[in-house]
Design an enzyme around this catalytic site. Sequence first.
Site, PDB file in Angstrom:
ATOM      1  N   GLY A 154       0.621  -0.976   0.025  1.00  0.00           N
ATOM      2  CA  GLY A 154       0.115   0.198  -0.017  1.00  0.00           C
ATOM      3  C   GLY A 154       1.236   1.841   0.083  1.00  0.00           C
ATOM      4  N   CYS A 155      -0.024   2.895  -0.688  1.00  0.00           N
ATOM      5  CA  CYS A 155       1.197   3.726  -1.059  1.00  0.00           C
ATOM      6  C   CYS A 155       1.348   4.052   0.711  1.00  0.00           C
ATOM      7  CB  CYS A 155       0.096   4.687  -1.806  1.00  0.00           C
ATOM      8  SG  CYS A 155      -0.835   5.120  -1.279  1.00  0.00           S
ATOM      9  N   ASN A 156       0.074   4.319   1.390  1.00  0.00           N
ATOM     10  CA  ASN A 156       0.503   4.320   2.879  1.00  0.00           C
ATOM     11  C   ASN A 156       1.732   3.091   4.043  1.00  0.00           C
ATOM     12  OD1 ASN A 156      -1.026   6.602   2.710  1.00  0.00           O
ATOM     13  ND2 ASN A 156      -3.249   5.547   2.840  1.00  0.00           N
ATOM     14  N   VAL A 157       1.316   2.916   3.541  1.00  0.00           N
ATOM     15  CA  VAL A 157       2.455   1.192   3.901  1.00  0.00           C
ATOM     16  C   VAL A 157       3.835   2.071   3.795  1.00  0.00           C
ATOM     17  CG1 VAL A 157       3.007  -0.955   4.058  1.00  0.00           C
ATOM     18  CG2 VAL A 157       0.785   0.121   3.829  1.00  0.00           C
ATOM     19  N   THR A 158       4.336   2.441   2.617  1.00  0.00           N
ATOM     20  CA  THR A 158       5.459   2.703   2.283  1.00  0.00           C
ATOM     21  C   THR A 158       6.250   3.579   2.640  1.00  0.00           C
ATOM     22  OG1 THR A 158       4.981   2.008  -0.070  1.00  0.00           O
ATOM     23  CG2 THR A 158       6.687   3.083   0.162  1.00  0.00           C
TER      24      THR A 158
END
Length: 369
Positions: A154-158
């Site tokens: 996920g982009c937030n996770v990254t």
Amino acid sequence: MNDLTVAVSGATGYAGGEVLRLLSTHPHLNVTTVCGHSSVGETLGRHQPHLARYSDFVVKESTAEVLAGHDVVILALPHGQSGAIAAELEQSSPETLIVDLAADHRLISAAAWEKFYGSTHQGTWTYGLPELLTAGGTKQRDALKDTKRIAVPGCNVTAVTLGLAPLVQAGLAAPAGLNAVLANGVSGAGKALKPHLTAAEVLGDASPYGTGGTHRHVPEIEQNLNGVLGTDAAEGPTRISFTPTLVPMSRGILATITAVPGESAPRTAEGLLDAAALKDELGQAFAQAYAEEPFVRVLPEGQWPRTSSTTGSNLAHIQFTVDERAERILVVVALDNLVRGTAGQALQSIHLALGLDETTALPLEGVAP
């Protein structure tokens, strides 16, 4: 290497479009098929007019039968939709490299998937974050060199993982009591029309969502940070309060992360936090993790990340400091959610799986103003 054929499912969406933009100048990966759902039979140019190279491609139905036979298949579908197609593809095209941009294959824990996504777990694929540290002292890119199935983070996770993993692993940041508040561009919500994403609602507004530990990226972040410690993916010590906020920009993520100093954080003879020494050790941890990484940049002293500086780039920008009075570590990460947060790291992972140079056709420079 001869051209390898690529099919992109979900080609009319934001993530699919960004994949196609990056592939448009690729020397080895040749897009031959684009797929969609409601747009079947139309030209891609009607939906992605900025992609001149592919404007005359006719959108085909997103089925395993259409996708089968390509060297690489990229699934840019909504969460919960890629699992079924992927299962069929695995039967008909076992040698095809399948890359899932959705969440269907990211989580290790079936229980965590069912709790946060409310459906049957589709299995776990190789996680597509090359820079992710492992408990064994290696990085995730080693696992990506020998896989045919990739789950893109996920982009937030990254953003949060890149900002915290080196510090948690070094014991400088405690794995419990983590906090992250993120400003997110609206493209992260996808291209489907939603009333709260229209200009009349978004412009001049900022609003939180997925509050109180309910956001689907929570278990994925905790999985990653538990992994760097070598503990159970879902039951390890990591706990994070994670609050994304929708802001009026089309793309980008600015993650503001705080952490309690960990057991390895330096203290004075009186037991007080040694803020200066801790800041030095934070710098060393980041340097050890990312000094040789082409797509992670720890900014010079005094320069803080800005989303505008990462627009169009596959670089994540990081800065950090110590709040001595509050005894907290502060880390700020900026990245483009569609490039570094999705399509860019998907391509990094594809390159590793195919034995190509990881940096091929990936932009370091952003677009300004």
